[in-house]
Design a protein around this motif. Structure first.
Motif, short mmCIF file in Angstrom:
data_model
loop_
_atom_site.label_atom_id
_atom_site.label_comp_id
_atom_site.label_asym_id
_atom_site.label_seq_id
_atom_site.Cartn_x
_atom_site.Cartn_y
_atom_site.Cartn_z
N GLY A 1 58.64 90.94 33.36
CA GLY A 1 60.07 90.87 33.66
C GLY A 1 60.84 90.21 32.55
O GLY A 1 61.97 90.62 32.24
N ARG A 2 60.21 89.22 31.91
CA ARG A 2 60.90 88.51 30.83
C ARG A 2 61.11 89.44 29.62
O ARG A 2 62.19 89.46 29.03
N ALA A 3 60.07 90.20 29.28
CA ALA A 3 60.19 91.13 28.15
C ALA A 3 61.26 92.19 28.44
O ALA A 3 62.01 92.60 27.56
N ARG A 4 61.33 92.62 29.69
CA ARG A 4 62.32 93.62 30.07
C ARG A 4 63.74 93.05 29.97
O ARG A 4 64.67 93.73 29.54
N THR A 5 63.88 91.78 30.37
CA THR A 5 65.19 91.13 30.28
C THR A 5 65.64 91.05 28.82
O THR A 5 66.80 91.33 28.50
#
Lengths: 144, 119
Positions: free
Chosen positions: A3-7
Motif C-alpha cells: 500500500g505504501r509503494a502504491r501511495t
C-alpha cells in the motif's frame, strides 16, 4: 505492491500531472517561442498520459516513463537558463513567477516520488531489466 | 486509493483534452497571430496581441501588467525604444511610417511582437 509503494506511485502521478498542467497553462499564455509553446502542449499531453498510466498500471514501466518525462523537463528547464537557451527561448532565474517555481518544485517532487516508487519495486525492476542474469541477480537467486 | 486513482484519471483526461486543443490552436496560428485594438497588454511574459495591424499615424500603448519589468525595443531603425517599463506602467509610441516593426523585450528576448503599419 504494498500500500505504501502504491501511495508513493500515486503521489508521483499527481506531481507529473501538476507539472504538465503548468506547462499547458504557459502554452495557452503563448509564453516563449512558437516551437516552445508546441513543446509545452506536448509536455502537457505526455504528462497526462503518463500520469493516467501510473494510476492504472501497477507495473514499473509507467514509472520509468514518468521519470523520463520529469528528467527531460528538468533538463530543458536548466538549458533554457544557460547560453543560447532552448528552441530559441531563454529565461532567467525563476521567471515567469510563480509558474517556473511551481514547475521546478513539481518536477523535483515527481522525480523523488518516482525514484522512491521504483526503489520499492527494485526486485521487479531488476528482473525486468535482466538483472537476474547479472552477478548480483545470480547471488540473489542462490538464496534459499 | 480507488477514488484517488479515478480522480487522477479524470484530471489526466482533462489535461490531455486541453493540451490537444492548444496544439490544434497553435497549428492554426490563430492564437499566436492576432490583430486588434492599438493597445498591447504585457502579461504572462508575453505581448498580447503579439501581432497588431494599425494605420499609419496610430499611437500604440503597451501596458505592463506583469510583476517584472519589460521593454519594447525594435532591433534597429525608427521603431520603439522604450527602455525599462516597470510593473503597472505604460509606454506609448506613434507609428508615423508604414512598414513592419518587429520588437522584443531586452530583458526577456523570448518575448517578441510585431506591429504592421499600413499606409
Amino acid at each position: 505492491v504494498t500500500g505504501r509503494a502504491r501511495t508513493v506511485a500515486l503521489l508521483a502521478a499527481g506531481s507529473v500531472l501538476a507539472a504538465g498542467a503548468v506547462h499547458t497553462r504557459l502554452g495557452f499564455e503563448a509564453y516563449g517561442t512558437a516551437d516552445l509553446v508546441t513543446v509545452f502542449f506536448l509536455n502537457g499531453a505526455g504528462s497526462a498520459v503518463v500520469a493516467a498510466w501510473i494510476a492504472y498500471d501497477r507495473r514499473p514501466f509507467p514509472l520509468l516513463a514518468g521519470l523520463g518525462v520529469s528528467l527531460t523537463s528538468l533538463l530543458a528547464f536548466a538549458l533554457s537558463r544557460v547560453g543560447d537557451g532552448v528552441l530559441g527561448f531563454r529565461a532567467t532565474g525563476l521567471d515567469p513567477a510563480p509558474e517556473a517555481a511551481i514547475t521546478l518544485a513539481t518536477e523535483v517532487l515527481a522525480t523523488g516520488f518516482l525514484l522512491a516508487a521504483l526503489a520499492a519495486r527494485r526486485t521487479e525492476l531488476r528482473a525486468l531489466l535482466g538483472g537476474l542474469h547479472s552477478p548480483l541477480g545470480r547471488a540473489h537467486r542462490r538464496r534459499p | 486509493m480507488f477514488v484517488i486513482r479515478h480522480v487522477i484519471g479524470a484530471a489526466a483526461a482533462g489535461l490531455l483534452a486541453a493540451s490537444v486543443a492548444g496544439l490544434l490552436a497553435a497549428d492554426d496560428g490563430a492564437r499566436l497571430d492576432r490583430s486588434g485594438p492599438a493597445d498591447v497588454i504585457v502579461a504572462g511574459f508575453a505581448y498580447g496581441p503579439a501581432s497588431l495591424r494599425v494605420p499609419a499615424g496610430t499611437a500604440v500603448t503597451w501596458t505592463n501588467e506583469d510583476g517584472a519589468a519589460h521593454t519594447v525595443d525594435a532591433p534597429a531603425g525608427s521603431g520603439p525604444r522604450s527602455g525599462s517599463i516597470a510593473s503597472g506602467e505604460a509606454y506609448r509610441f506613434e507609428f508615423a511610417e508604414p512598414g513592419s516593426y518587429e520588437y522584443f523585450c531586452a530583458f526577456h528576448p523570448s518575448m517578441k511582437g510585431v506591429v504592421e503599419v499600413t499606409g
